[in-house]
Design an enzyme around this catalytic site. Structure first.
Site, PDB file in Angstrom:
ATOM      1  N   CYS A 254       0.855  -1.197   0.000  1.00  0.00           N
ATOM      2  CA  CYS A 254       0.000   0.000   0.000  1.00  0.00           C
ATOM      3  C   CYS A 254       0.892   1.249   0.000  1.00  0.00           C
ATOM      4  O   CYS A 254       1.750   1.402   0.870  1.00  0.00           O
ATOM      5  CB  CYS A 254      -0.915   0.015   1.214  1.00  0.00           C
ATOM      6  SG  CYS A 254      -1.835   1.565   1.305  1.00  0.00           S
TER       7      CYS A 254
ATOM      8  N   ASN B 148       0.347  -3.060  -7.356  1.00  0.00           N
ATOM      9  CA  ASN B 148      -0.455  -2.126  -6.578  1.00  0.00           C
ATOM     10  C   ASN B 148      -0.361  -0.766  -7.287  1.00  0.00           C
ATOM     11  O   ASN B 148       0.279  -0.646  -8.332  1.00  0.00           O
ATOM     12  CB  ASN B 148       0.070  -2.065  -5.134  1.00  0.00           C
ATOM     13  CG  ASN B 148      -1.038  -1.693  -4.140  1.00  0.00           C
ATOM     14  OD1 ASN B 148      -1.858  -0.815  -4.410  1.00  0.00           O
ATOM     15  ND2 ASN B 148      -1.057  -2.338  -2.990  1.00  0.00           N
TER      16      ASN B 148
END
Ligand code: RRO
Length: 284
Positions: free
Chosen positions: A129, A189
Site C-alpha cells: 500500500c 499495486n
C-alpha cells in the site's frame, strides 16, 4: 462457446477476471454481487488486526489519466471483517481472496491465522500500500520475504504476495518472496503520485500523496508482469489499468495467469466482468 476458464494454483476460475482488493470494500453482500455478476474470483479490501480510520477527506481524486487514492488502509475491527468474510466464503460460488495487512510481521501472522480459520481460497499479503507513513514493506526484498515466510508457516492457505511498482527492481522482490514460499504473486499495486490544486496551491488529497490506478498505469503493469514472469516460476495475477478484453489478453501475454480488475469497476460498473470476458472469447 470458447472455454476461457483458467487455473490459479489448485483452484479453477471460470474465467481469468478477478475483482482486485480495495475497490468494493469487505461487505459480503457487495462482494457476492460481483461474484454473481461474472467475475472469476473476488478479493476483499485489505483486512488488518484492528479498526483503522484511514486518511481524512478528500481520499480520492480523478485525474485526466487515472484515479488517485489515499484511503489509508481503513478497515473495521477484525471480528467484523471475519464475520463478513465467513459469510462471503460460505455463499460465494467463485474463489475468494482475502487481502490482509499488518504494521509488522507479527500482525501479518496474527491476521493470517485468524482469517485462515474461515477458509478463504487464498490469502493475499498486501505489502505494497503506498498510502502509509514511510515506505511499504514491499520495497524491501528481505522484509517482504520474512513476512511471506512467517505467514506461510502459520497457514495452510495458498499465499499470494501483492507487489508495489514503486521500486527500481520488482523482479528482485518477486524472486525473494518466491524463495520464501509465496505460492503466487499479484502485481501491481498503485503507483505513487500527487495532484495539486493550482487555485489554492495545495495538494488535493489530504494525505498529499496517493496511489494512481487506471489506464495510465497499464504499460507499467505490463512491464512489471513481464519482468516478474521472466524471473519466477509461480503464477502471476496481472493488475493495472485493465479496461477491456484486449487489455486482459495483453496482460496474459506478458505472463499473467489471471487479471485483476479494479478502477474499471468504478468507471463502468460490475458489468465490466462479463464485457471483458465476452471480448476475450471473441478474440480467442
Ligand atoms: O487503502 C489504501 O489507501 C490503498 C491500499 Br490498502 C492499497 O493497497 N493500494 C491503494 O492504492 N490504496
Amino acid at each position: 462457446m470458447v472455454d476461457i476458464s483458467t487455473r490459479l494454483l489448485k483452484k479453477r476460475l471460470k474465467n481469468p477476471t478477478i475483482l482486485t482488493s480495495g475497490i468494493l470494500g469487505i461487505s459480503s453482500s457487495t462482494l457476492l454481487r460481483v461474484a454473481n455478476s461474472g467475475a472469476g474470483a473476488v478479493t476483499t479490501k485489505s483486512i488488518g488486526p484492528r479498526r483503522r480510520e484511514g486518511h481524512k477527506n478528500p481520499v480520492v481524486v480523478e485525474t485526466p489519466c487515472g484515479l488517485l487514492n489515499a484511503i489509508g488502509l481503513s478497515c473495521p475491527p477484525l471480528g467484523e471483517s471475519i464475520e463478513e468474510l465467513k459469510d462471503l466464503v460460505k455463499k460465494s460460488r467463485v474463489p475468494v481472496i482475502a487481502s490482509i495487512y499488518g504494521r509488522n510481521v507479527e500482525e501479518f501472522v496474527e491476521v493470517a491465522e485468524k482469517i485462515s480459520r474461515v477458509k478463504p481460497d487464498f490469502l493475499e499479503l498486501n505489502v505494497s500500500c503506498p498510502n502509509i507513513e514511510g515506505k511499504p514493506f514491499g520495497v524491501n526484498a528481505e522484509i517482504s520475504a520474512r513476512i511471506t515466510e512467517m505467514v506461510k508457516d502459520s497457514t495452510d492457505i495458498s499465499v499470494i504476495v501483492k507487489l508495489t511498482p514503486n521500486v527500481s527492481d520488482i523482479a528482485e522482490i518477486a524472486k525473494a518472496v518466491e524463495g520464501a514460499g509465496a505460492d503466487a504473486i499479484s502485481a501491481i499495486n498503485s503507483c505513487s503520485g500527487m495532484a495539486i490544486n493550482i487555485e489554492t496551491s495545495r495538494p488535493i488529497l489530504a494525505n498529499k500523496f496517493g496511489g494512481l490506478s487506471g489506464p495510465a498505469i497499464k504499460p507499467i503493469a505490463v512491464r512489471c508482469v513481464y519482468e516478474i514472469y521472466e524471473d519466477v516460476d509461480i503464477p502471476i495475477i496481472g493488475i493495472g489499468g485493465i479496461q477491456s478484453g484486449r487489455d486482459a489478453i495483453e496482460m496474459m501475454m506478458a505472463g499473467a495467469s489471471a487479471v485483476g480488475i479494479g478502477t474499471a469497476v468504478m468507471n463502468h460498473g460490475i458489468e465490466i466482468f462479463t464485457r471483458i470476458c465476452s471480448e476475450i472469447e471473441k478474440f480467442m
